[in-house]
Design a protein around this motif. Structure first.
Motif, PDB file in Angstrom:
ATOM      1  N   ARG A   1       0.791  -1.066   0.010  1.00 48.13           N
ATOM      2  CA  ARG A   1       0.209   0.115  -0.036  1.00 48.13           C
ATOM      3  C   ARG A   1       0.944   1.313   0.000  1.00 48.13           C
ATOM      4  O   ARG A   1       0.467   2.267  -0.835  1.00 48.13           O
ATOM      5  CB  ARG A   1      -0.711   0.085   1.131  1.00 48.13           C
TER       6      ARG A   1
ATOM      7  N   ASP B   1      -4.352 -16.020   8.787  1.00 45.45           N
ATOM      8  CA  ASP B   1      -5.021 -14.738   8.209  1.00 45.45           C
ATOM      9  C   ASP B   1      -4.896 -15.106   6.685  1.00 45.45           C
ATOM     10  O   ASP B   1      -4.031 -15.926   6.217  1.00 45.45           O
ATOM     11  CB  ASP B   1      -4.696 -13.639   8.547  1.00 45.45           C
TER      12      ASP B   1
ATOM     13  N   ARG C   1      -0.894  -8.783   5.544  1.00 40.70           N
ATOM     14  CA  ARG C   1      -1.368  -7.649   6.411  1.00 40.70           C
ATOM     15  C   ARG C   1      -2.222  -8.058   7.415  1.00 40.70           C
ATOM     16  O   ARG C   1      -2.022  -7.479   8.658  1.00 40.70           O
ATOM     17  CB  ARG C   1      -2.072  -6.487   5.541  1.00 40.70           C
TER      18      ARG C   1
ATOM     19  N   THR D   1      -0.028  -9.383  10.236  1.00 40.88           N
ATOM     20  CA  THR D   1       0.628  -8.433  10.896  1.00 40.88           C
ATOM     21  C   THR D   1      -0.128  -7.926  11.975  1.00 40.88           C
ATOM     22  O   THR D   1       0.268  -7.580  13.205  1.00 40.88           O
ATOM     23  CB  THR D   1       1.302  -7.408   9.875  1.00 40.88           C
ATOM     24  N   ILE D   2      -1.497  -7.576  11.570  1.00 43.43           N
ATOM     25  CA  ILE D   2      -2.375  -6.965  12.569  1.00 43.43           C
ATOM     26  C   ILE D   2      -2.824  -7.753  13.931  1.00 43.43           C
ATOM     27  O   ILE D   2      -2.747  -7.433  14.935  1.00 43.43           O
ATOM     28  CB  ILE D   2      -3.875  -6.601  11.853  1.00 43.43           C
ATOM     29  N   THR D   3      -2.991  -9.075  13.369  1.00 46.91           N
ATOM     30  CA  THR D   3      -3.087 -10.256  14.323  1.00 46.91           C
ATOM     31  C   THR D   3      -1.886 -10.186  15.376  1.00 46.91           C
ATOM     32  O   THR D   3      -2.276 -10.103  16.668  1.00 46.91           O
ATOM     33  CB  THR D   3      -3.232 -11.511  13.754  1.00 46.91           C
TER      34      THR D   3
ATOM     35  N   THR E   1       0.508  -7.768  15.861  1.00 47.72           N
ATOM     36  CA  THR E   1       0.821  -6.470  16.410  1.00 47.72           C
ATOM     37  C   THR E   1      -0.429  -5.872  17.371  1.00 47.72           C
ATOM     38  O   THR E   1      -0.182  -5.694  18.500  1.00 47.72           O
ATOM     39  CB  THR E   1       1.102  -5.356  15.551  1.00 47.72           C
TER      40      THR E   1
ATOM     41  N   GLU F   1       7.573  -5.628   5.451  1.00 44.61           N
ATOM     42  CA  GLU F   1       6.180  -5.509   6.270  1.00 44.61           C
ATOM     43  C   GLU F   1       7.093  -5.516   7.984  1.00 44.61           C
ATOM     44  O   GLU F   1       6.606  -4.665   8.692  1.00 44.61           O
ATOM     45  CB  GLU F   1       5.581  -6.868   6.182  1.00 44.61           C
TER      46      GLU F   1
ATOM     47  N   LEU G   1       8.501  -1.913   8.239  1.00 41.55           N
ATOM     48  CA  LEU G   1       7.494  -1.090   8.448  1.00 41.55           C
ATOM     49  C   LEU G   1       6.700  -1.118   9.659  1.00 41.55           C
ATOM     50  O   LEU G   1       6.285  -0.186  10.451  1.00 41.55           O
ATOM     51  CB  LEU G   1       6.320  -1.282   7.600  1.00 41.55           C
ATOM     52  N   ALA G   2       6.490  -2.374  10.516  1.00 38.52           N
ATOM     53  CA  ALA G   2       5.810  -2.620  11.637  1.00 38.52           C
ATOM     54  C   ALA G   2       6.728  -1.872  12.790  1.00 38.52           C
ATOM     55  O   ALA G   2       6.353  -1.249  13.532  1.00 38.52           O
ATOM     56  CB  ALA G   2       5.586  -4.136  12.256  1.00 38.52           C
TER      57      ALA G   2
ATOM     58  N   TYR H   1      -9.840 -16.175  17.976  1.00 39.46           N
ATOM     59  CA  TYR H   1      -8.956 -17.152  17.263  1.00 39.46           C
ATOM     60  C   TYR H   1      -9.098 -18.425  17.593  1.00 39.46           C
ATOM     61  O   TYR H   1      -7.947 -19.422  17.662  1.00 39.46           O
ATOM     62  CB  TYR H   1      -7.526 -16.638  17.247  1.00 39.46           C
TER      63      TYR H   1
ATOM     64  N   GLY I   1      -9.951 -17.835  14.198  1.00 40.25           N
ATOM     65  CA  GLY I   1      -8.810 -18.192  13.678  1.00 40.25           C
ATOM     66  C   GLY I   1      -8.322 -18.331  12.380  1.00 40.25           C
ATOM     67  O   GLY I   1      -7.332 -18.540  11.742  1.00 40.25           O
ATOM     68  N   ASN I   2      -9.351 -18.923  11.733  1.00 37.74           N
ATOM     69  CA  ASN I   2      -9.338 -19.642  10.272  1.00 37.74           C
ATOM     70  C   ASN I   2      -8.558 -20.574   9.899  1.00 37.74           C
ATOM     71  O   ASN I   2      -8.010 -20.692   8.847  1.00 37.74           O
ATOM     72  CB  ASN I   2      -9.035 -18.125   9.303  1.00 37.74           C
TER      73      ASN I   2
ATOM     74  N   TYR J   1      -8.453  -0.853   8.408  1.00 38.89           N
ATOM     75  CA  TYR J   1      -7.976  -1.552   9.608  1.00 38.89           C
ATOM     76  C   TYR J   1      -6.882  -2.444   9.199  1.00 38.89           C
ATOM     77  O   TYR J   1      -6.093  -2.780  10.151  1.00 38.89           O
ATOM     78  CB  TYR J   1      -9.196  -2.704   9.937  1.00 38.89           C
ATOM     79  N   ASN J   2      -6.741  -2.748   7.867  1.00 41.03           N
ATOM     80  CA  ASN J   2      -5.578  -3.401   7.434  1.00 41.03           C
ATOM     81  C   ASN J   2      -4.466  -2.603   7.075  1.00 41.03           C
ATOM     82  O   ASN J   2      -3.584  -2.802   6.199  1.00 41.03           O
ATOM     83  CB  ASN J   2      -5.950  -4.329   6.160  1.00 41.03           C
ATOM     84  N   ASN J   3      -4.510  -1.218   7.401  1.00 41.43           N
ATOM     85  CA  ASN J   3      -3.677  -0.316   6.867  1.00 41.43           C
ATOM     86  C   ASN J   3      -3.017   0.366   7.717  1.00 41.43           C
ATOM     87  O   ASN J   3      -2.715   1.449   7.673  1.00 41.43           O
ATOM     88  CB  ASN J   3      -4.505   0.867   6.068  1.00 41.43           C
ATOM     89  N   TYR J   4      -2.837  -0.265   9.252  1.00 43.66           N
ATOM     90  CA  TYR J   4      -2.276   0.562  10.149  1.00 43.66           C
ATOM     91  C   TYR J   4      -3.098   1.734  10.745  1.00 43.66           C
ATOM     92  O   TYR J   4      -2.504   2.429  11.423  1.00 43.66           O
ATOM     93  CB  TYR J   4      -0.922   0.747   9.937  1.00 43.66           C
TER      94      TYR J   4
END
Lengths: 333, 283, 283
Positions: free
Chosen positions: A35, A192, A196, A199-201, A203, A217, A220-221, B147, B229-230, C240-243
């Motif tokens: 992105r 997931d 991304r 990463t969200i999961t 962080t 990634e 970036l985190a 999850y 958690g998929n 949400y997926n974009n920080y």
């Protein structure tokens, strides 16, 4: 009803074709973590193109899991260019929908891969579980976060990196590698669909002890939340090669071939290479590479070509229906 | 909810079709239904059978597909039972008691219906993640919701609640209280009256609400993917597997699971029709 | 009510308190808490940041797209609902049960399946994909696809509210009007419409809430082009997926506010026009 449908259709046509002459819109179907990258590259290219031709170019980007994006293009998403996580997904577009030639990878320098990356470990600050290398990931109690290799490109690179490590480790072979990878995925609590999401999961949700992540990634985190995570480089990883391609049939329909080609070539210019390096992708250009040397530690990297016999083979062996990855999740294995 | 019962209204055979507009309204209804619903559903049903019934069976009989169907329908059933239990209490409280703030409670019941599922998903995952308000408390007691398959249950319970409450409420408020008086005069305690008399009388309605919550939960996608958690074989719901198959360019596989879910939806509708018939007879 | 001679149909005080607390507790835990967390997270960095996330161009275009899609889908489904109700409630014909069941079908179909069917029909690998592309007609990954998916998931809403209401009201008034020489159209406008107007409004309100909030079905057909084919719920997912955590919850909070507004209107409708609505729900 019919009239309304055709009105709707007309509105849609208008929306997609009205942008012409001095106002050009390109649609880029890309994978999850790019992105920020393509926003920067789009701005850089637009400035250059405006200076050269006087036209305004807007680069719209649609992001998602690499497989999801390829699927959308196959189903008719009108992308002018695709910039996905791995060659197999662009191959699928060429094979299934015939929107670009089978030898698309020969059309641009460096096998159509303007920048590379690799797979690293992101751990919580101070590395409480002392995770240093691949064997540490399968120690009892360790939770590993990585996306679903079926849909995410980054996850497929991570899977292959783990496999290559176990196969090439002293005393390693294909059987050992399979055992190691199966063991690794039994330490994964959440799959997931895209990089991304993982990463969200890791962080935001505080799940897991280590995230298998694209190098870009992970960096970036670190940048987004300083002082919370450490990046760990394992002893061996994989050369991740995210390719780019022109969607021939779509650019011809949109009459955007010239500008789309120019954009893809722009990705290889020294200016763009600096942007890519700044956004944590390993540049091809020696000048940019030298400038950002400290950002990209040198570790031994496996490649898909030499270690897995190319993407087509890797895809069918490991990720196709009933492949090795599916076998990991069979009950009793 | 109410349209299901319609089939049972006795055909009043008086003068036939005195009211105009029959051809036009029925024609438009059938045309719109065909274009929007039937033709696209046809595309779904035909797709997996391109390889014959054997091909269809191969697609859905893999352990992963079966596990996802079991999870979606199993958890939906469990969620529907939880919803009907609490739905019964909530409807009872709303119909029978008077207290301050009752109107607010009543209005809030429809929230899961009005709130977009994606919003519900990120809100629930924020709450139930190990670092969230509820998740942190539960994790201290060794309970994990987010999850895990239980995350699926939480999301489905959230989605289904309005259906049980809203189905029970009108029937409860109309139900005559004479029987309860009779039971009391005959010496039954209040609890006996409730469990032996009131609840059995509400049974068909309760089941209707449960079936609707079940139907909604089994198909739910938006709120669950953020919270489950998929994991294949563990916490992967059937709608997510459809999306995954689609992203692997496996159209027939995606459509095959879709057909199973469609068939289940149809069976649910028939069951609802039967339940409504039963409820109508009981009243 | 005195303590000793208790009304036999009233629960003992302790039971009343207990059940009320269970009901309130369940609603607070499952419904109110998720709502609170949305606003809490949205305002984590102050009102200014939240507001900025909503008036940012991509968010505004998502709002516009959602409103446009609902603005097309809801009127179409309203016309359909009225027409279906007129045909079913005011006329006798065979096959009515099947018609009504089919109208209800989209309610219990998984949203993901609702998206999938249009991919199978209009996708490049589907029935009409290449034909449409050759004629430069874009349905999937453009407004028409999003509208179609929205129509499908909100398909039965108006019809299923109106059919039982109009069945309940019978045909006598319309038949009288016709026999007095009124035309069909003016009978509908002068007789039927005033009778159903509040039920109709109620159904449109619910239909609209669902149309604005649909995620699963739209997600399959949207293409996720930022600023172009992202609806509000999809924009929440994207942020949400974009920080951009605060941004995601800010847009989510906007959707939650819309949901609350829907509940307020719904409560007002129920309160003011209780009789007509009660009649409708008696089935």
């Amino acid at each position: 009803m019919k009239r309304i449908l055709s009105l709707l259709a007309a509105a849609a046509i208008f929306a997609t074709t009205s942008a012409q002459a001095a106002d050009i819109t390109l649609l880029n179907a890309s994978y999850d973590p790019t992105r920020e990258l393509y926003k920067d590259l789009g701005d850089g290219f637009a400035a250059q193109w405006k200076a050269k031709t006087g036209d305004t170019v807007t680069l719209n980007t649609s992001n998602g899991g690499s497989g999801a994006q390829a699927r959308a293009v196959i189903d008719g998403l009108q992308a002018d260019i695709v910039t996905l996580a791995l060659a197999a997904d662009i191959d699928a577009i060429a094979k299934t929908a015939k929107l670009l030639p089978d030898d698309w990878q020969k059309k641009l320098p460096e096998a159509s891969v303007p920048y590379t990356s690799t797979i690293v470990f992101l751990v919580r600050k101070g590395n409480p579980w002392k995770i240093k290398d691949w064997p540490d990931l399968v120690k009892p109690g360790i939770q590993v976060v990585t996306p679903n290799p079926k849909t995410s490109g980054g996850a497929r690179w991570a899977y292959l990196a783990a496999w290559a490590y176990a196969e090439k480790a002293p005393g390693g072979n294909a059987g050992k590698a399979k055992e190691y990878v199966a063991n690794l995925y039994h330490h994964v609590p959440v799959l997931d669909s895209g990089a991304r999401g993982s990463t969200i999961t890791f962080t935001k949700r505080g799940i897991g002890d280590v995230l298998l992540s694209w190098e870009n990634e992970a960096q970036l985190a670190l940048k987004e939340s300083p002082g919370q995570y450490d990046v760990i480089y394992p002893s061996r990883s994989i050369l991740a090669e995210p390719p780019v391609a022109l969607v021939d049939k779509n650019v011809d329909r949109h009459k955007t071939r010239a500008v789309a080609e120019a954009f893809l070539n722009y990705l290889y210019t020294p200016e763009a290479q600096l942007i890519e390096a700044k956004d944590f992708y390993r540049p091809r250009d020696p000048v940019a590479a030298a400038k950002y040397k400290s950002q990209f530690p040198n570790i031994p990297l496996a490649t898909v070509e030499s270690d897995f016999g190319g993407w087509e083979k890797a895809q069918s062996t490991h990720f196709a229906d009933g492949g090795v990855f599916d076998q990991i999740y069979q009950p009793g294995k | 909810m109410s349209a299901f019962g319609l089939a049972l209204t006795p055909m009043k055979l008086r003068q036939r079709r005195v009211l105009p507009g029959f051809g036009l309204s029925l024609g438009f209804t059938v045309f719109y239904l065909t274009v929007i619903v039937l033709i696209p559903l046809m595309a779904l049903v035909i797709r997996p059978f391109a390889l014959g019934f054997g091909g269809f069976w191969t697609e859905i009989s893999t352990p992963r597909v079966l596990a996802s169907l079991r999870l979606s329908f199993g958890m939906a059933a469990l969620a529907a039972v939880i919803d009907s239990f609490f739905g019964l209490i909530i409807a009872w409280v709303l119909v029978r008691y008077r207290f301050a703030g009752k109107g607010l409670l009543d209005a809030l019941i429809d929230l899961p219906f009005a709130l977009p599922t994606a919003v519900a998903g990120i809100a629930l995952s924020t709450l139930y993640a190990p670092n969230g308000w509820i998740g942190a408390i539960l994790i201290a007691h060794g309970i994990r919701i987010a999850y895990t398959p239980w995350g699926v249950l939480v999301a489905m319970t959230f989605i289904g609640l309005p259906f049980t409450v809203r189905t029970l409420q009108p029937v409860m408020s109309e139900q005559s209280q004479d029987v309860e008086e009779v039971a009391a005069t005959l010496g039954a305690t209040r609890l006996q009256t409730i469990f032996r008399v009131v609840v059995p009388m509400l049974l068909p309605t309760l089941l209707t609400g449960t079936a609707m919550a079940f139907a909604r939960g089994a198909g739910e996608y938006g709120s669950i993917i953020f919270l489950a958690g998929n994991l294949p074989m563990v916490s992967e719901i059937a709608p997510l597997l459809i999306i995954t198959k689609l992203e692997e360019y496996d159209y027939a596989g995606a459509a095959a699971i879709g057909v199973v879910m469609l068939a289940a939806a149809f069976v649910m509708l028939l069951a609802l029709n039967a339940l409504q018939a039963w409820a109508a007879r009981r009243r | 009510m005195s303590g000793k001679f208790q009304n036999p149909t009233q629960d003992p005080l302790l039971l009343r308190i207990f059940l009320s607390l269970v009901a309130i507790g369940f609603v607070a835990l499952f419904l109110v808490l998720p709502l609170l967390i949305v606003f809490k997270e949205a305002l984590a960095d102050g009102l200014g940041k939240a507001f900025a996330a909503i008036i940012e161009p991509d968010a505004l275009s998502a709002v516009k797209l959602s409103l446009l899609a609902a603005g097309i889908a809801v009127p179409l489904n309203t016309v359909f609902g009225i027409s279906a109700a007129w045909a079913v409630a005011k006329h006798d014909f065979s096959g009515k049960t099947i018609l009504v069941t089919l109208i209800d079908l989209p309610f219990s179909v998984s949203p993901v399946v609702s998206g999938l069917i249009y991919v199978l029909v209009f996708g490049l690998q589907g029935w009409f994909g290449s034909y449409l592309l050759d004629h430069d007609i874009h349905i999937l990954f453009a407004l028409p696809g999003i509208v179609l998916a929205t129509i499908f998931v909100t398909f039965p809403f108006v019809a299923r509210e109106l059919i039982p209401l109009m069945v309940d009201q019978g045909r006598d008034e319309e038949e009288a009007a016709i026999s007095l020489g009124a035309s069909g159209f003016s009978t509908f406008c002068r007789v039927t419409l005033p009778n159903i107007k509040w039920g109709l409004l109620y159904a449109v309100l619910l239909c609209n809430a669902r149309a604005l909030g649909e995620f699963g079905a739209v997600s399959v057909v949207s293409g996720h082009i930022r600023g172009q084919t992202n609806t509000m719920p999809l924009h929440v997912e994207l942020l949400y997926n974009n920080y951009d955590y605060v941004g995601a919850f800010a847009v989510a909070a906007l959707l939650a506010l819309l949901a609350l507004l829907t509940l307020v209107f719904k409560t007002i409708l129920e309160w003011r026009y209780a009789d007509e609505l009660a009649a409708m729900h008696r089935h």
